[in-house]
Design a protein around this motif. Structure first.
Motif, PDB file in Angstrom:
ATOM      1  N   LEU A  55       0.912  -1.649   0.371  1.00  0.00           N
ATOM      2  CA  LEU A  55       0.335   0.158   0.450  1.00  0.00           C
ATOM      3  C   LEU A  55       0.660   1.181  -0.017  1.00  0.00           C
ATOM      4  O   LEU A  55       0.977   1.856  -0.764  1.00  0.00           O
ATOM      5  N   CYS A  56       1.629   1.538   1.146  1.00  0.00           N
ATOM      6  CA  CYS A  56       2.626   2.635   0.675  1.00  0.00           C
ATOM      7  C   CYS A  56       3.695   2.514  -0.687  1.00  0.00           C
ATOM      8  O   CYS A  56       3.747   4.250  -0.939  1.00  0.00           O
ATOM      9  N   LYS A  57       3.933   1.851  -1.428  1.00  0.00           N
ATOM     10  CA  LYS A  57       4.435   1.904  -2.794  1.00  0.00           C
ATOM     11  C   LYS A  57       3.277   2.510  -3.463  1.00  0.00           C
ATOM     12  O   LYS A  57       3.438   2.986  -4.387  1.00  0.00           O
ATOM     13  N   ARG A  58       2.624   1.983  -3.192  1.00  0.00           N
ATOM     14  CA  ARG A  58       1.544   2.375  -4.377  1.00  0.00           C
ATOM     15  C   ARG A  58       0.632   3.635  -3.639  1.00  0.00           C
ATOM     16  O   ARG A  58       0.173   4.443  -4.979  1.00  0.00           O
ATOM     17  N   ALA A  59       0.887   4.203  -2.408  1.00  0.00           N
ATOM     18  CA  ALA A  59       0.386   5.745  -2.374  1.00  0.00           C
ATOM     19  C   ALA A  59       1.910   6.193  -2.095  1.00  0.00           C
ATOM     20  O   ALA A  59       1.782   8.009  -1.824  1.00  0.00           O
ATOM     21  N   ALA A  60       2.743   6.057  -2.360  1.00  0.00           N
ATOM     22  CA  ALA A  60       4.358   6.543  -2.713  1.00  0.00           C
ATOM     23  C   ALA A  60       4.642   7.679  -1.348  1.00  0.00           C
ATOM     24  O   ALA A  60       4.771   8.507  -1.530  1.00  0.00           O
ATOM     25  N   LEU A  61       4.667   6.570  -0.871  1.00  0.00           N
ATOM     26  CA  LEU A  61       4.784   6.692   0.406  1.00  0.00           C
ATOM     27  C   LEU A  61       5.642   6.090   0.859  1.00  0.00           C
ATOM     28  O   LEU A  61       6.682   4.979   0.853  1.00  0.00           O
ATOM     29  N   THR A  62       7.006   6.695   1.779  1.00  0.00           N
ATOM     30  CA  THR A  62       7.934   6.283   2.748  1.00  0.00           C
ATOM     31  C   THR A  62       8.066   5.784   4.316  1.00  0.00           C
ATOM     32  O   THR A  62       7.187   6.475   4.963  1.00  0.00           O
ATOM     33  N   CYS A  63       7.201   4.130   4.254  1.00  0.00           N
ATOM     34  CA  CYS A  63       6.674   3.727   5.225  1.00  0.00           C
ATOM     35  C   CYS A  63       7.983   3.038   6.412  1.00  0.00           C
ATOM     36  O   CYS A  63       8.570   2.413   6.066  1.00  0.00           O
ATOM     37  N   GLU A  64       7.817   3.281   7.468  1.00  0.00           N
ATOM     38  CA  GLU A  64       8.649   3.129   8.395  1.00  0.00           C
ATOM     39  C   GLU A  64       7.389   1.418  10.121  1.00  0.00           C
ATOM     40  O   GLU A  64       6.496   2.863   9.821  1.00  0.00           O
ATOM     41  N   TRP A  65       7.839   1.084  10.600  1.00  0.00           N
ATOM     42  CA  TRP A  65       7.255  -0.289  11.207  1.00  0.00           C
ATOM     43  C   TRP A  65       7.791  -0.080  12.307  1.00  0.00           C
ATOM     44  O   TRP A  65       8.954  -0.021  12.517  1.00  0.00           O
ATOM     45  N   VAL A  66       6.415   0.604  13.597  1.00  0.00           N
ATOM     46  CA  VAL A  66       6.970   0.670  14.407  1.00  0.00           C
ATOM     47  C   VAL A  66       5.591  -0.549  15.144  1.00  0.00           C
ATOM     48  O   VAL A  66       4.849  -0.493  15.067  1.00  0.00           O
ATOM     49  N   THR A  67       6.650  -1.449  16.941  1.00  0.00           N
ATOM     50  CA  THR A  67       5.410  -2.101  17.138  1.00  0.00           C
ATOM     51  C   THR A  67       5.223  -1.589  19.273  1.00  0.00           C
ATOM     52  O   THR A  67       4.933  -0.413  19.366  1.00  0.00           O
ATOM     53  N   ASN A  68       3.903  -1.526  19.281  1.00  0.00           N
ATOM     54  CA  ASN A  68       3.044  -0.631  20.311  1.00  0.00           C
ATOM     55  C   ASN A  68       2.181  -1.980  21.113  1.00  0.00           C
ATOM     56  O   ASN A  68       1.560  -2.662  20.539  1.00  0.00           O
ATOM     57  N   ASP A  69       1.702  -1.874  22.543  1.00  0.00           N
ATOM     58  CA  ASP A  69       1.670  -3.322  22.813  1.00  0.00           C
ATOM     59  C   ASP A  69      -0.549  -3.187  22.580  1.00  0.00           C
ATOM     60  O   ASP A  69      -0.732  -1.626  21.935  1.00  0.00           O
ATOM     61  N   TRP A  70      -1.093  -3.721  22.471  1.00  0.00           N
ATOM     62  CA  TRP A  70      -2.659  -3.852  22.456  1.00  0.00           C
ATOM     63  C   TRP A  70      -3.495  -2.784  22.685  1.00  0.00           C
ATOM     64  O   TRP A  70      -3.931  -1.503  22.316  1.00  0.00           O
ATOM     65  N   ASP A  71      -3.222  -2.883  24.107  1.00  0.00           N
ATOM     66  CA  ASP A  71      -4.307  -2.051  24.875  1.00  0.00           C
ATOM     67  C   ASP A  71      -4.321  -0.420  24.913  1.00  0.00           C
ATOM     68  O   ASP A  71      -5.065   0.046  25.167  1.00  0.00           O
ATOM     69  N   SER A  72      -2.369  -0.113  24.279  1.00  0.00           N
ATOM     70  CA  SER A  72      -2.076   1.137  24.437  1.00  0.00           C
ATOM     71  C   SER A  72      -2.490   1.807  22.872  1.00  0.00           C
ATOM     72  O   SER A  72      -1.951   2.680  22.638  1.00  0.00           O
TER      73      SER A  72
END
Length: 239
Positions: A55-72
């Protein structure tokens, strides 16, 4: 659904300039396979990683992944710690009061109970569910005793050690835990939620439009169905 030609409006949206922000931070839990998990190299992987990158590729966006606990995960989106949520999050009216969603990229699915043995009283027993999920909300309304945990893995452990009688969660998350025969599906499946979508801040309308356009394009050319089958099997509901 497959279409060989996208609408002029859709093409124009996909080709529009990159948003002002340099990097779009993609927030996920990293603990809900096959939607998202951490692989042996310590990287986010799974259905939503593959989908989000495309999706980021098609939208021409630079994306990075981060993780976060579900409850917050929602509060940290709202406070700006990342820009999207891709974490197996069902679209609900309650959540839409706080954040916005793209269109769904996974159709409405079923939730199931699993337990060590048949005969569990799902209406009065102790049922484990992950905190802040639509499944936890459902259990709370059934009359059963709800036992909430921060992660899906903890709900499984609670059943295996006898702390809970059954687990209630998304079917695709729970079914792999039945493969060794120690746990089995009990009761009837329950349809919950309005499909799974990407969560965004209500103010990020331009970003939402870009991702919506990319999701539409993947639905129309069949590539989203290809990813669904890859991760969830040939019987998965497709677009």
């Amino acid at each position: 659904m497959k279409k060989t030609i996208l609408s002029t409006a859709l093409l124009a949206l996909l080709a529009s300039p990159v948003l002002a922000q340099d990097v779009v931070r993609m927030g996920t839990e990293g603990a809900y396979p096959p939607y998202n998990f951490i692989d042996d190299n310590g990287q986010v992987a799974g259905f939503e990683r593959d989908l989000g990158d495309e999706l980021c590729k098609r939208a021409a966006l630079t994306c990075e992944w981060v993780t976060n606990d579900w409850d917050s995960i929602i509060p940290n989106l709202v406070s700006g710690n990342y820009d999207t949520i891709m974490a197996g999050m069902s679209i609900t009216d309650e959540r839409k009061e706080v954040i916005d969603f793209t269109q769904d990229y996974y159709p409405p699915t079923e939730s199931i109970y699993i337990a060590p043995e048949d005969g569990v009283d799902l209406k009065t027993g102790v049922i484990a569910a992950q905190t802040g999920t639509i499944q936890a909300g459902y259990v709370a309304e059934t009359g059963a005793t709800l036992l909430e945990f921060a992660t899906g893995d903890e709900t499984i452990a609670a059943v295996k050690n006898g702390e809970a009688d059954a687990v209630f969660a998304d079917k695709d998350f729970l079914l792999p835990y039945t493969e060794d025969g120690s746990l089995k599906v009990v009761g009837d499946p329950v349809a919950l939620g309005g499909g799974i979508g990407m969560g965004l801040r209500k103010s990020d309308t331009a970003l939402k439009d870009k991702f919506d356009a990319a999701i539409t394009a993947m639905k129309e050319d069949g590539s989203l169905n290809t990813l669904l089958v890859k991760y969830f099997g040939k019987d998965v509901t497709q677009y």
